[in-house]
Design a protein around this motif. Structure first.
Motif, PDB file in Angstrom:
ATOM      1  N   TYR A 154      44.974 -21.741  95.907  1.00 38.86           N
ATOM      2  CA  TYR A 154      44.853 -20.282  95.990  1.00 38.86           C
ATOM      3  C   TYR A 154      46.110 -19.649  96.574  1.00 38.86           C
ATOM      4  O   TYR A 154      46.699 -20.150  97.527  1.00 38.86           O
ATOM      5  N   GLU A 213      41.346 -19.991 105.739  1.00 37.69           N
ATOM      6  CA  GLU A 213      41.819 -18.620 105.899  1.00 37.69           C
ATOM      7  C   GLU A 213      41.459 -18.066 107.272  1.00 37.69           C
ATOM      8  O   GLU A 213      42.245 -17.385 107.905  1.00 37.69           O
ATOM      9  N   LEU A 241      35.902 -18.158  96.819  1.00 32.56           N
ATOM     10  CA  LEU A 241      35.707 -18.038  98.265  1.00 32.56           C
ATOM     11  C   LEU A 241      34.611 -19.010  98.688  1.00 32.56           C
ATOM     12  O   LEU A 241      33.571 -19.110  98.038  1.00 32.56           O
ATOM     13  N   ARG A 246      39.495 -21.280 101.195  1.00 31.72           N
ATOM     14  CA  ARG A 246      40.010 -21.038  99.851  1.00 31.72           C
ATOM     15  C   ARG A 246      40.363 -22.371  99.212  1.00 31.72           C
ATOM     16  O   ARG A 246      40.552 -23.385  99.882  1.00 31.72           O
TER      17      ARG A 246
END
Length: 226
Positions: free
Chosen positions: A205, A183, A144, A201
């Motif tokens: 991912y 995201e 993250l 991300r």
């Protein structure tokens, strides 16, 4: 002078801790990692303000890599972190690395990290594309990244220093999307000092393909992701 070196550092720390983007970041990090031990890279050392609060809330930080291009700012930040309850334990888990994010990452950074924070740094670099590429290289495929920019700087009005490289909001978004999967893009903060928070991300991912779901335990993840 870094804000870590300022005489009114305690007051600045309290003010930053109350900023809406801070509480938002805390929620995202705690929800993402829970009590799983993580490696954390903070570029620009502004994220170190969150370190005592997050560990007190139960976040398990196995190693914190604090990176900045100023050696004096890094030393001062380490001294501040070691103060207070649990300060020595926090300082023992922290490594100081001198690094200009526009340059290739030094070997001291080691393998990729679970959490990457970069707050109010990219407004002050000339080569934003290179900086983002180097950041993306340090993030695990399941990691993250929280990237924060002053919206006034993003919009090209106010808060600008002579060395700042200013992009439009759409320009920044295009640069970020070239290296990360976006995201969420959250606009927060008071009118006098608004922020844009990007929740990012790795491009590889996929939410439905987390390795600890495939192998049943994070300990059995592929060796290349450790």
């Amino acid at each position: 002078m870094s804000w870590w070196e300022a005489p009114d550092w305690p007051a600045r720390m309290r003010a930053r801790a109350r900023h809406p983007s801070r509480s938002l970041g805390h929620q995202l990090i705690r929800r993402e990692f829970g009590r799983r031990p993580i490696r954390w890279l903070d570029v620009g050392i502004a994220g170190l303000v969150d370190y005592p609060q997050l560990t007190a809330a139960g976040l398990q930080v196995r190693e914190l890599l604090a990176a900045d291009r100023s050696a004096s700012a890094l030393r001062e930040a380490a001294a501040r972190i070691s103060q207070g309850s649990g300060g020595r334990a926090r300082a023992a888990r922290m490594r100081l690395i001198r690094w200009d994010v526009q340059e290739l990452p030094p070997p001291a950074l080691g393998r990729a990290v679970d959490l990457l924070t970069c707050r109010h740094v990219l407004n002050h670099v000339l080569d934003g594309r290179a900086a983002l590429r180097h950041l993306a290289d340090r993030l695990r495929p399941t990691g993250l990244c929280l990237l924060t920019l002053h919206r006034a700087l993003v919009d090209g009005t106010g808060w600008n220093l002579p060395e700042d490289h200013v992009y439009s909001a759409d320009g920044w978004l295009g640069l970020v999307q070239s290296q990360f999967r976006v995201e969420r893009w959250i606009r927060t903060g008071p009118a006098w000092k608004p922020n844009d928070v990007f929740v990012l991300r790795h491009l590889a991912y996929a939410r439905c393909e987390r390795p600890w779901r495939w192998w049943g335990s994070w300990r059995h993840r592929p060796a290349s992701w450790r």
